[in-house]
Design a protein around this motif. Structure first.
Motif, PDB file in Angstrom:
ATOM      1  N   ILE A 260      28.352 -44.291 -13.176  1.00 45.44           N
ATOM      2  CA  ILE A 260      29.435 -45.278 -13.220  1.00 45.44           C
ATOM      3  C   ILE A 260      29.621 -45.792 -14.649  1.00 45.44           C
ATOM      4  N   GLN A 261      28.530 -46.078 -15.353  1.00 51.00           N
ATOM      5  CA  GLN A 261      28.651 -46.532 -16.740  1.00 51.00           C
ATOM      6  C   GLN A 261      29.292 -45.452 -17.604  1.00 51.00           C
ATOM      7  N   LYS A 262      28.896 -44.212 -17.390  1.00 47.66           N
ATOM      8  CA  LYS A 262      29.476 -43.110 -18.162  1.00 47.66           C
ATOM      9  C   LYS A 262      30.977 -43.008 -17.900  1.00 47.66           C
ATOM     10  N   ARG A 263      31.381 -43.170 -16.644  1.00 44.69           N
ATOM     11  CA  ARG A 263      32.802 -43.130 -16.299  1.00 44.69           C
ATOM     12  C   ARG A 263      33.564 -44.253 -17.004  1.00 44.69           C
ATOM     13  N   HIS A 264      32.993 -45.452 -17.011  1.00 43.27           N
ATOM     14  CA  HIS A 264      33.645 -46.586 -17.678  1.00 43.27           C
ATOM     15  C   HIS A 264      33.719 -46.361 -19.189  1.00 43.27           C
ATOM     16  N   LEU A 265      32.691 -45.747 -19.768  1.00 42.65           N
ATOM     17  CA  LEU A 265      32.731 -45.434 -21.198  1.00 42.65           C
ATOM     18  C   LEU A 265      33.846 -44.438 -21.493  1.00 42.65           C
TER      19      LEU A 265
ATOM     20  N   THR B  98      28.217 -41.665 -26.315  1.00 45.53           N
ATOM     21  CA  THR B  98      27.432 -41.287 -25.146  1.00 45.53           C
ATOM     22  C   THR B  98      26.686 -42.512 -24.608  1.00 45.53           C
ATOM     23  N   PRO B  99      26.188 -42.436 -23.373  1.00 41.51           N
ATOM     24  CA  PRO B  99      25.371 -43.546 -22.867  1.00 41.51           C
ATOM     25  C   PRO B  99      24.145 -43.826 -23.750  1.00 41.51           C
ATOM     26  N   ALA B 100      23.520 -42.778 -24.295  1.00 39.04           N
ATOM     27  CA  ALA B 100      22.360 -42.982 -25.168  1.00 39.04           C
ATOM     28  C   ALA B 100      22.771 -43.708 -26.456  1.00 39.04           C
ATOM     29  N   GLN B 101      23.930 -43.356 -26.998  1.00 38.94           N
ATOM     30  CA  GLN B 101      24.414 -44.052 -28.187  1.00 38.94           C
ATOM     31  C   GLN B 101      24.751 -45.498 -27.869  1.00 38.94           C
ATOM     32  N   SER B 102      25.298 -45.742 -26.687  1.00 40.70           N
ATOM     33  CA  SER B 102      25.616 -47.128 -26.315  1.00 40.70           C
ATOM     34  C   SER B 102      24.340 -47.946 -26.192  1.00 40.70           C
ATOM     35  N   ARG B 103      23.287 -47.332 -25.680  1.00 45.02           N
ATOM     36  CA  ARG B 103      22.009 -48.029 -25.563  1.00 45.02           C
ATOM     37  C   ARG B 103      21.468 -48.378 -26.951  1.00 45.02           C
ATOM     38  N   LEU B 104      21.600 -47.459 -27.898  1.00 49.07           N
ATOM     39  CA  LEU B 104      21.143 -47.732 -29.254  1.00 49.07           C
ATOM     40  C   LEU B 104      21.944 -48.878 -29.871  1.00 49.07           C
ATOM     41  N   LEU B 105      23.262 -48.879 -29.677  1.00 52.54           N
ATOM     42  CA  LEU B 105      24.087 -49.967 -30.216  1.00 52.54           C
ATOM     43  C   LEU B 105      23.675 -51.311 -29.618  1.00 52.54           C
TER      44      LEU B 105
ATOM     45  N   LEU C  47      20.762 -39.816 -32.712  1.00 52.83           N
ATOM     46  CA  LEU C  47      21.727 -40.820 -32.256  1.00 52.83           C
ATOM     47  C   LEU C  47      22.394 -41.510 -33.451  1.00 52.83           C
ATOM     48  N   VAL C  48      21.595 -41.877 -34.443  1.00 49.60           N
ATOM     49  CA  VAL C  48      22.143 -42.553 -35.620  1.00 49.60           C
ATOM     50  C   VAL C  48      23.086 -41.621 -36.372  1.00 49.60           C
TER      51      VAL C  48
END
Length: 176
Positions: A24-29, A37-44, A73-74
């Motif tokens: 669901i989070q990936k769909r909203h992104l 990506t979800p991993a990049q969003s987590r890093l941010l 990711l960076v």
């Protein structure tokens, strides 16, 4: 005949819920077209919790991943202008990671996407059920039992609901 393993079933339900949350989070992104990506969003989101730009090793430790994963990711986030590498003011051999203005904008969008995803997931639950779930999740995250600690689950759930309502009223500035 074998009886079902209740703990095994609960573990499977938690894994299925985690996968659903990620989908669901990936769909909203993707819907918001943020290009991360979800991993990049987590890093941010993690980066936003530091008072000053952290080292990549600090990020790796906080994210519980190997430093090479943070480098990848960076690299992607830097290429898209959301973060930048900056030299440490006291040790020029150390590189720190800093959120850019565009990264801050994306972080605000992420916050909205996470709220929408949470609304989707929690929609079937009443306020009382959400409070109970919050209390149970706190117990699992903390690794302590409210009952074993002499706590009152109903009171804990009510306190969790009150805290959640207060955070929503304040705009819930934290995103992680």
């Amino acid at each position: 005949m074998d009886t079902p393993d209740a703990d095994g079933l609960l573990a499977e339900q938690l894994l299925r819920l985690t996968r659903r949350v990620h989908r669901i989070q990936k769909r909203h992104l993707q819907t918001r077209g943020l290009g991360i990506t979800p991993a990049q969003s987590r890093l941010l989101r993690t980066l936003a919790h530091y008072g000053s730009p952290p080292r990549m090793a600090d990020l790796a430790e906080r994210l519980e991943v190997v430093p090479r994963a943070v480098t990848t990711l960076v690299d992607g986030l830097e290429a898209s202008g959301k973060v930048r590498r900056v030299p440490d003011p006291t040790n020029r051999r150390v590189i720190r990671i800093e959120l850019t203005e565009d990264g801050g904008r994306v972080l605000r969008e992420l916050h909205g996407a996470r709220r929408e995803a949470a609304e989707d997931i929690l929609a079937p639950l009443s306020d009382e059920q959400r409070a109970v779930l919050g209390g149970l999740l706190d117990t699992l995250v903390d690794g302590t039992s409210a009952v074993a600690d002499g706590g009152d689950i109903a009171a804990d759930a009510q306190a969790a609901a009150h805290n959640a309502a207060g955070a929503a009223a304040r705009g819930a500035g934290r995103d992680c």
